[in-house]
Write an enzyme that holds these catalytic residues in place. Structure first.
Site, short mmCIF file in Angstrom:
data_model
loop_
_atom_site.label_atom_id
_atom_site.label_comp_id
_atom_site.label_asym_id
_atom_site.label_seq_id
_atom_site.Cartn_x
_atom_site.Cartn_y
_atom_site.Cartn_z
N VAL A 58 0.71 -1.28 -0.04
CA VAL A 58 -0.02 0.18 -0.08
C VAL A 58 0.87 1.35 -0.01
O VAL A 58 0.40 2.15 -0.21
CB VAL A 58 -0.89 -0.02 1.14
CG1 VAL A 58 -1.76 -1.17 1.10
CG2 VAL A 58 -0.20 0.22 2.51
N CYS A 59 2.18 1.17 0.46
CA CYS A 59 2.88 2.34 0.46
C CYS A 59 3.73 2.60 -0.67
O CYS A 59 4.54 1.96 -1.31
CB CYS A 59 3.93 2.09 1.69
SG CYS A 59 4.92 3.46 1.71
N PRO A 60 3.48 4.07 -1.32
CA PRO A 60 4.33 4.48 -2.68
C PRO A 60 5.78 4.42 -2.25
O PRO A 60 6.36 4.19 -3.17
CB PRO A 60 3.57 5.64 -2.97
CG PRO A 60 3.13 6.24 -1.50
CD PRO A 60 2.58 4.93 -0.72
#
Length: 313
Positions: A58-60
């Site tokens: 989920v983390c860019p």
């Protein structure tokens, strides 16, 4: 080597643990800033099999690190594993959805931070570069991690994400990408007045228009080859229509309405290193009420497999 016991954290429980908070540790938000060296010197020399990368789908910022690892062909040099998509007050954790921690058998990523700094009470972030030999975090400073993965471990010699002659220009553009792309949605979303909201969103739209014009005559941000700047920008573009823009209400125009920028984003997605490190199921679609003076924006599911027709640029 002793066998690792695989552990899982209990399910997310907001009632018991509350929402995640970054803690009260003074000083840097990303305090572990060791650097990898490629000449055999220093505390963290580049060695195959020594380092592990903890990331979240989920983390860019974590996605950027996973992409660089694949671009450089480091899958057999630096190992990788995922934390769970969701978190409560305990921070990132390991659950069955993404698998256990194969290196240390931790149930939560906070255990890696506490192993590095006993009593750690700060921001538990991803990506994390872990030193298996020393049993501690090398770095949780995401800009350094991609630079070191891209330049210090060898890998594919045809891939140079940070060419020496372009570094000043890449650094300058990266600073603007961080300001007007990577962190823009949070800044626009946090505006508390209509005037402040429009003041925050205007430069973001202007930057998207600038990038669209820049990409009219070049395949990637600095020409015919992918660089660190492309890696830093792309995860934000990936999330723009599905989550960032609907959540913050930045632009009336979706990414798909910027023809060159949208084709460029598809071009990168269709590269195996980008596609292989993308999980659309991890990208959240916002819901709930919003300020009445914000422009209406609905989530948009675009066709990322549509031909990009940019190879000739």
């Amino acid at each position: 080597m002793s066998e690792i016991t695989l552990n899982y954290a209990s399910p997310v429980d907001l009632d018991a643990y509350g929402r995640y908070r970054p803690g009260g540790r003074p000083g840097l938000r990303y305090p572990f800033q060791g650097r990898i060296t490629d000449d055999g010197t220093g505390e963290f020399p580049a060695e195959p099999g020594r380092y592990h990368l903890y990331v979240a789908a989920v983390c860019p910022y974590a996605q950027r690190a996973a992409i660089v690892r694949s671009l450089k062909g480091l899958q057999d040099v630096v190992s990788l594993s995922y934390v769970d998509d969701d978190r409560d007050g305990r921070g990132w954790a390991f659950r069955e959805r993404r698998g256990a921690d194969p290196v240390n058998g931790f149930a939560t990523l906070r255990q890696a931070y506490e192993a590095t700094e006993p009593g750690f009470d700060g921001h538990v972030s991803v990506p994390v570069l872990w030193d298996r030999r020393a049993g501690l975090i090398v770095s949780n400073n995401f800009p350094d991690i991609t630079l070191d993965l891209g330049a210090r471990f060898g890998g594919d010699p045809e891939v140079d994400l940070y060419p020496e002659e372009l570094r000043p220009d890449i650094d300058a553009l990266n600073a603007r990408i961080y300001e007007y792309a990577n962190t823009a949605a949070g800044r626009v979303a946090s505006a508390t007045t209509e005037a402040g909201y429009h003041e925050a969103r205007r430069p973001v739209i202007a930057f998207l228009e600038e990038l669209d014009a820049r990409l009219a005559g070049r395949r990637f941000l600095f020409g015919s080859a992918i660089t660190e700047s492309d890696v830093r920008l792309w995860p934000t573009l990936l999330r723009f229509d599905l989550s960032d823009n609907p959540a913050a209400r930045i632009s009336e125009r979706p990414l798909t309405a910027f023809p060159n920028l949208w084709a460029y984003a598809r071009d990168l997605y269709q590269h195996p290193a980008f596609r292989g490190n993308t999980d659309f199921s991890a990208l959240s679609v916002p819901d709930g009420e919003t300020d009445p003076w914000r422009i209406p924006v609905e989530p948009s599911h675009a066709d990322w497999n549509q031909p990009h027709r940019r190879a000739a640029l």
